[in-house]
Design a protein around this motif. Structure first.
Motif, PDB file in Angstrom:
ATOM      1  N   ALA A  11      -3.013  -2.374 -14.524  1.00  0.00           N
ATOM      2  CA  ALA A  11      -1.684  -3.283 -14.938  1.00  0.00           C
ATOM      3  C   ALA A  11      -0.499  -2.516 -14.774  1.00  0.00           C
ATOM      4  N   PRO A  12      -0.415  -3.406 -13.350  1.00  0.00           N
ATOM      5  CA  PRO A  12       1.090  -2.021 -12.526  1.00  0.00           C
ATOM      6  C   PRO A  12       2.480  -2.319 -13.129  1.00  0.00           C
ATOM      7  N   TYR A  13       3.598  -2.062 -12.161  1.00  0.00           N
ATOM      8  CA  TYR A  13       5.126  -2.632 -12.621  1.00  0.00           C
ATOM      9  C   TYR A  13       5.963  -2.776 -11.846  1.00  0.00           C
ATOM     10  N   TYR A  14       6.449  -3.383 -11.175  1.00  0.00           N
ATOM     11  CA  TYR A  14       7.073  -3.954  -9.990  1.00  0.00           C
ATOM     12  C   TYR A  14       7.064  -3.215  -9.010  1.00  0.00           C
ATOM     13  N   ARG A  15       7.839  -1.758  -8.967  1.00  0.00           N
ATOM     14  CA  ARG A  15       7.427  -1.061  -8.134  1.00  0.00           C
ATOM     15  C   ARG A  15       6.468  -0.216  -7.337  1.00  0.00           C
ATOM     16  N   ASP A  16       5.127  -1.233  -7.640  1.00  0.00           N
ATOM     17  CA  ASP A  16       3.601  -0.222  -7.723  1.00  0.00           C
ATOM     18  C   ASP A  16       3.425  -0.811  -6.142  1.00  0.00           C
ATOM     19  N   LEU A  17       3.399  -1.627  -5.032  1.00  0.00           N
ATOM     20  CA  LEU A  17       3.121  -1.228  -4.148  1.00  0.00           C
ATOM     21  C   LEU A  17       1.659  -0.911  -3.604  1.00  0.00           C
ATOM     22  N   GLY A  18       2.726   0.538  -3.451  1.00  0.00           N
ATOM     23  CA  GLY A  18       1.400   0.987  -3.427  1.00  0.00           C
ATOM     24  C   GLY A  18       0.186   1.231  -4.317  1.00  0.00           C
TER      25      GLY A  18
END
Lengths: 340, 325
Positions: free
Chosen positions: A79-86
């Motif tokens: 359940a990521p947040y918006y910076r979590d491209l990696g």
């Protein structure tokens, strides 16, 4: 990986200390680099007027890739947040999909152009859809953890936020509930130093987010978020413990936002230049490369080859995505309710 | 045939759902002990591990239900009083209502949030509110507000089986006030359909919840005076049954909308606009509304509470004027 150069004889002890196989280390470097190059290309497209908005994870690649690699793809939830491209890349997102997302193309699997870029979600890959509201996903993670516990499914949920989100009630409500029920969740905070312009001391009266865990009788850890290997080595045992019924974990990765908040932000208004210069020296990708090269894990030529491969992948993905169809205006309608 | 109150209808339907489907579970404050209205009495002992006390944190009750529903469970959350649901507004508005839309249906949330609403119980400002207008404004969330025990049974079952978030409003004044002979399993029903509960050619009264019962009582009085009303039980507030509303408005040409909620921005405004837009030529009188006054709902003292609440006398008075127009 193809051995393009002559491999230095490396000490077995060194690779053992990494607690990562050669293949994992290669994946780690590849995903960090892919995230960085994608973000760079995205910003270029923004400056060319071809992408409306970019919000990036530059500086946080080690914190993201190292943690995501500690999870089981296809089993565990993110359940990521918006910076979590990696993190998304580790969970299977392709460079092409990342570009479809940036450009809000019809076939973006995250939201099909319905959300701003970097609002991730892919049900098949067990990446939970997210909004722009911060910390709400911590409660969704708790709900998934509760469901998994009730059904006795041996999975772990890892949910992310920046330290700015830890001021919200949902953060605390989620930690409280997860600790009461000993749910299999890793609450993972990427402390990048800033909530847009606000520094840590404006956000919280404690020096570390991890200190919050004590109030919830929860395990916690702090790790150098600029070091992907240290991140993996910290998150992996926590994941194993949570999977085996040991309860939730709060992990704080100390990292740094090397870019402004977003493509619309001017960080020179609030960030001291000197500070940025100091942190730039700790760049997570170049320091990873320096370490594995020095330790003789990979010869320089192999690492160069990965760089070239990533460059080409990103170039091709952007070019391809720009040609893909946009949504039709009427695609705004539909799917308000699920019909089975 | 068994005579059943509203609260018994809710409890028996929850019990059946827990028994039928092991994905169903209840999450809320005091639910293990049966809840403050006894809606979950006996269920924790019977369905071990699936009736779960939550901390006093409404955002978490709803946010955790979202996560569990996403995972494939069928959470039935209880918010102890509707007045406290607003702490979870963000989770319902920013997350639950858009989950399906923003993934084009790749992800969806089969979840129910049950909550007691409405006044007439000496509950003061924070145990009496009508909250429906805030939530019926959100595309993506279904809002249900039945009036009769049999409908509580059929619609609660339908809500639990629905793949979308459903806000299930239970009028607390009716919990033990309203009884009905109820037979067997809940009737198959569809969320989104209103019902004509009484037929009459002179005017249409549209209501839901406690006000439906007050409207029926008013219609009885009016009938003895020679005024025959149609009474529409809305049952679902979102998505609203336009067809039934418009059909009745066209048939009688006079419409009275009744709700406890404060007048301005209440659901009555939307219904009136719908009729004005689509059935204007059929109207023989201006649309009337009987609603709570535009003051924060609702004062505690019984005299002031009575002043606030619409009732059968106020409804009948407005209906007489409308019939005579």
């Amino acid at each position: 990986m193809t051995t393009a150069g002559t491999r230095k004889k490396r000490s077995e002890r060194t690779i053992e200390e990494y607690l990562l196989s050669e293949q994992q280390l290669e994946d780690m470097y590849y995903h960090m680099l892919l995230a960085r190059r994608l973000n760079e290309r995205m910003l270029a497209l923004n400056r060319q007027g071809r992408a409306a908005f970019v919000i990036a994870g530059v500086g946080q690649e080690a914190a993201q890739v190292g943690a995501a690699m500690a999870l089981k793809r296809g089993t565990d939830y993110l359940a990521p947040y918006y910076r979590d491209l990696g993190m998304n890349l580790v969970f299977g997102m392709t460079a092409r999909e990342a570009m479809l997302n940036l450009l809000a193309k019809r076939d973006d699997p995250n939201s099909y152009g319905r959300q701003m870029p970097s609002h991730w979600g892919n049900t098949e890959r067990r990446i939970v859809t997210q909004s722009s509201v911060v910390a709400t996903q911590f409660l969704h993670a708790a709900g998934i953890g509760l469901g998994a516990q009730m059904r006795k499914d041996p999975l772990v949920v890892l949910t992310c936020c920046g330290e700015g989100s830890t001021s919200r009630g949902d953060f605390h409500e989620a930690l409280n509930f997860a600790a009461i029920h000993r749910l299999p969740i890793i609450f993972y905070v990427q402390n990048n130093g800033y909530a847009i312009s606000e520094r840590n001391e404006k956000e919280m009266p404690v020096p570390n987010v991890a200190d919050r865990a004590r109030a919830y009788n929860m395990h916690s850890a702090m790790v150098d978020g600029m070091d992907a290997i240290a991140v993996y080595q910290t998150v992996r045992p926590a994941v194993d413990q949570a999977r085996n019924g040991g309860g939730p974990f709060l992990i704080e990765a100390k990292c740094y936002r090397l870019w402004p908040h977003s493509s619309d932000d001017d960080d020179s208004r609030y960030r001291p230049k000197k500070e940025l210069e100091e942190w730039t020296k700790k760049d997570p990708i170049s320091s990873f490369r320096a370490r594995v090269e020095t330790d003789g894990i990979f010869p320089k030529a192999d690492l160069d080859e990965i760089e070239e491969r990533v460059e080409e992948e990103v170039r091709e993905a952007a070019q391809w995505a720009l040609m893909q169809p946009d949504p039709e205006p009427e695609d705004a309608l539909g799917h308000v309710y699920k019909e089975l | 045939m068994a005579s059943m109150t509203v609260i018994e209808a809710v409890r028996s339907t929850l019990d059946e759902a827990l028994g039928r489907d092991d994905r169903v579970f209840i999450l809320g404050e005091d639910v293990e002990a049966g809840g403050v209205f006894r809606a979950t009495e006996g269920l924790a002992a019977k369905h071990t591990g699936r009736v779960i006390d939550s901390p006093l944190a409404e955002s978490s009750i709803i946010g955790i239900s979202i996560g569990a529903a996403h995972y494939g469970m069928r959470p039935v959350a209880e918010i102890q009083f509707a007045d406290f649901i607003h702490a979870g507004f963000d989770q319902l508005c920013s997350e639950a209502s858009r989950w399906c839309y923003r993934t084009r249906g790749d992800a969806y949330l089969p979840m129910v949030v049950r909550t007691p609403w409405g006044g007439g119980v000496h509950g003061g400002q924070h145990h009496s509110q009508s909250i429906e207008a805030y939530y019926a404004h959100m595309p993506g969330i279904k809002v249900v507000a039945p009036a009769f025990p049999a409908d509580y049974r059929s619609l609660l079952r339908a809500a639990i089986e629905d793949p979308n978030p459903v806000l299930f409003l239970e009028h607390k004044r009716t919990y033990r006030l309203i009884r009905q002979e109820v037979e067997g399993a809940p009737a198959e029903t569809v969320i989104g359909r209103a019902r004509v509960t009484r037929n009459g050619p002179d005017l249409t009264i549209i209501a839901y919840g406690l006000m439906l019962h007050e409207s029926l009582a008013a219609a009885e009085t009016l009938s003895s005076e020679g005024i025959e009303s149609t009474v529409v039980d809305l049952l679902t507030l979102n998505p609203i049954d336009r067809e039934t509303i418009l059909e009745s408005a066209r048939a009688t040409g006079k419409v009275l909308i009744v709700h406890e909620d404060t007048l301005t921005g209440g659901l009555g405004g939307e219904i009136a606009a719908m009729i004005a837009e689509h059935a204007f030529e059929y109207l023989d009188a201006p649309i009337r509304r009987v609603a709570g006054p535009d003051i924060p709902p609702m004062p505690f003292h019984h005299a002031m509470e009575d002043f606030f609440m619409p009732n059968r006398e106020k409804i009948a008075a407005a209906a007489r004027e409308l019939a005579a127009y």
